[in-house]
Design an enzyme around this catalytic site. Structure first.
Site, short mmCIF file in Angstrom:
data_model
loop_
_atom_site.label_atom_id
_atom_site.label_comp_id
_atom_site.label_asym_id
_atom_site.label_seq_id
_atom_site.Cartn_x
_atom_site.Cartn_y
_atom_site.Cartn_z
N LYS A 172 12.16 -2.52 3.26
CA LYS A 172 12.78 -3.19 1.91
C LYS A 172 11.89 -3.24 0.54
O LYS A 172 12.11 -3.13 -0.44
CB LYS A 172 13.17 -4.45 2.21
CG LYS A 172 13.85 -5.26 1.24
CD LYS A 172 14.57 -6.61 1.65
CE LYS A 172 15.10 -7.39 0.68
NZ LYS A 172 15.61 -7.02 -0.50
N HIS A 197 -2.86 6.01 4.48
CA HIS A 197 -1.25 6.17 5.01
C HIS A 197 -0.91 7.72 4.20
O HIS A 197 -1.43 7.95 3.22
CB HIS A 197 -0.42 5.11 4.25
CG HIS A 197 -0.72 3.80 4.69
ND1 HIS A 197 -1.07 3.56 5.88
CD2 HIS A 197 0.04 2.55 4.11
CE1 HIS A 197 -0.91 2.18 5.95
NE2 HIS A 197 -0.13 1.73 5.02
N CYS A 217 0.70 -1.15 -0.08
CA CYS A 217 0.06 -0.02 0.02
C CYS A 217 1.04 1.13 -0.11
O CYS A 217 0.31 2.35 -0.79
CB CYS A 217 -0.90 0.12 1.34
SG CYS A 217 -0.21 -0.45 2.48
#
Ligand code: A2P
Ligand code: 11C
Length: 327
Positions: free
Chosen positions: A204, A234, A128
């Site tokens: 990562k 977010h 996301c």
């Protein structure tokens, strides 16, 4: 089109259903799968009742399923996505299990739709926090992207129902059950597991997935991912160093014209993207667009998106839509 949802009882699974109800994928039948815990549960879709089945190795055999949307965790996808693909089902997988596999396209439809055509039965939906950065970065591609620095502010819904529960219970004064520390009044610089180099797996993922989606395998990218006490959507600060000069007002115009992006950048009126406003929407909101004067050609952006919709369910359904016309 016969569509299956694997993980139909989860936070993303439920949003798959909502997004599919809103959009026109040409669904003729729907099959819902989850774990044995949910078998027999009834789910309403467009006024019709469907029963959740326990996922097993025969779930896809002879069922005539065209597309399966998976969001039931990496382990489930690792095992069952190939079984579905073997039966001729196109799997669109929301987990991280297949994203970096060389035979699996990683797709954001506004950015690299052509990659989807290379699939061999499985297409991966990116993480996301990565998804919401892709269209804004694509808009900057013409100036040459030299380096990217991400700092994220990620909502608890990214952890699924368990994350939402930790924040809700924390607000009542109860201790966390999922996060290692209380999320109320805290920012946790810890999303997913820590790796040997000190980065988290989430960090990562942002690095690897950005390179794959933009087709820039050597692009210098770094990330710090932080869980914040926000229920949903977010936020990501993106610092981008460019190869060539640009006009900041032109960049804003280009962002405003980018498919899937809404520019919200009127600071004199205190207008910039906010998590609360992005929730329930399918676009990526971009604001605070400004020159980074610490390097020759640099830009700072603030992006916000609903991590369960554009960051997961909507993006997956948009991938399915790339195929729905031809099937
Ligand atoms: P269930 O509700 O039966 O546990 P979330 O990310 O919101 O926690 O949701 C995870 C989703 O994945 C749920 O629908 C959950 O089903 C499903 N799931 C988890 N483990 C399995 C499994 N082994 N097989 C099938 N579905 C699973
Ligand atoms: C989070 N980004 O906010 C994660 C959730 O690889 O699909 C999604 C993890 C993934 O916790």
């Amino acid at each position: 089109m016969r569509v299956a949802i694997v993980g139909a009882t989860g936070l993303v699974g439920g949003t798959f259903l909502k997004v599919l109800e809103e959009r026109d994928l040409g669904i003729t039948d729907l099959l819902l799968f989850a774990s044995s815990r949910s078998a027999g549960k009834k789910v309403n879709f467009r006024g019709k009742e469907y029963t959740v089945e326990e996922l097993n190795e025969d779930s896809f055999k002879g069922r005539g399923i065209d597309i399966a949307l998976f969001s039931a965790g990496g382990g489930t996808s690792l095992k069952y996505a190939p079984l579905a693909a073997q039966e001729g089902v196109l799997v669109i997988d929301n987990s991280s299990a297949w994203r970096m596999h060389e035979d699996v396209p990683l797709v954001v439809p506004e950015v690299n739709p052509e990659a989807a055509l290379q699939h061999k039965g499985i297409i991966a939906n990116p993480n996301c926090s990565t998804i919401q950065c892709m269209a804004p970065l694509k808009a900057l591609e013409k100036y040459g992207i030299k380096r990217v620095v991400y700092s994220t502010y990620q909502a608890v819904s990214g952890t699924g129902y368990k994350g939402v529960q930790d924040l809700e219970e924390g607000l009542k004064g109860n201790p966390p059950k999922t996060y290692p520390h209380q999320i109320v009044n805290n920012c946790l610089p810890h999303i997913d597991v820590f790796l040997e180099d000190g980065y988290t797996k989430e960090e990562k993922k942002m690095v690897d997935e950005t390179r794959k989606i933009l087709g820039l395998p050597n692009l210098p990218v770094t990330a710090t991912c932080v869980r914040v006490p926000v229920m949903n959507s977010h936020s990501v600060s993106i610092n981008v160093e460019l190869e060539n000069d640009f006009d900041i007002e032109e960049v804003k115009r280009e962002l405003a014209q980018t498919n899937g992006v809404v520019l919200l950048d009127r600071v004199a009126e205190n207008i910039y993207p906010l998590a609360n406003d992005a929730t329930g929407k399918d676009e990526v909101f971009v604001g605070r667009v400004r020159r980074d004067n610490s390097v020759k050609y640099g830009i700072n952006l603030w992006t916000v998106a609903d991590n369960i919709r554009k960051g997961a369910a909507t993006n997956a359904v948009q991938i399915a839509e790339l195929f729905s016309k031809g099937m």
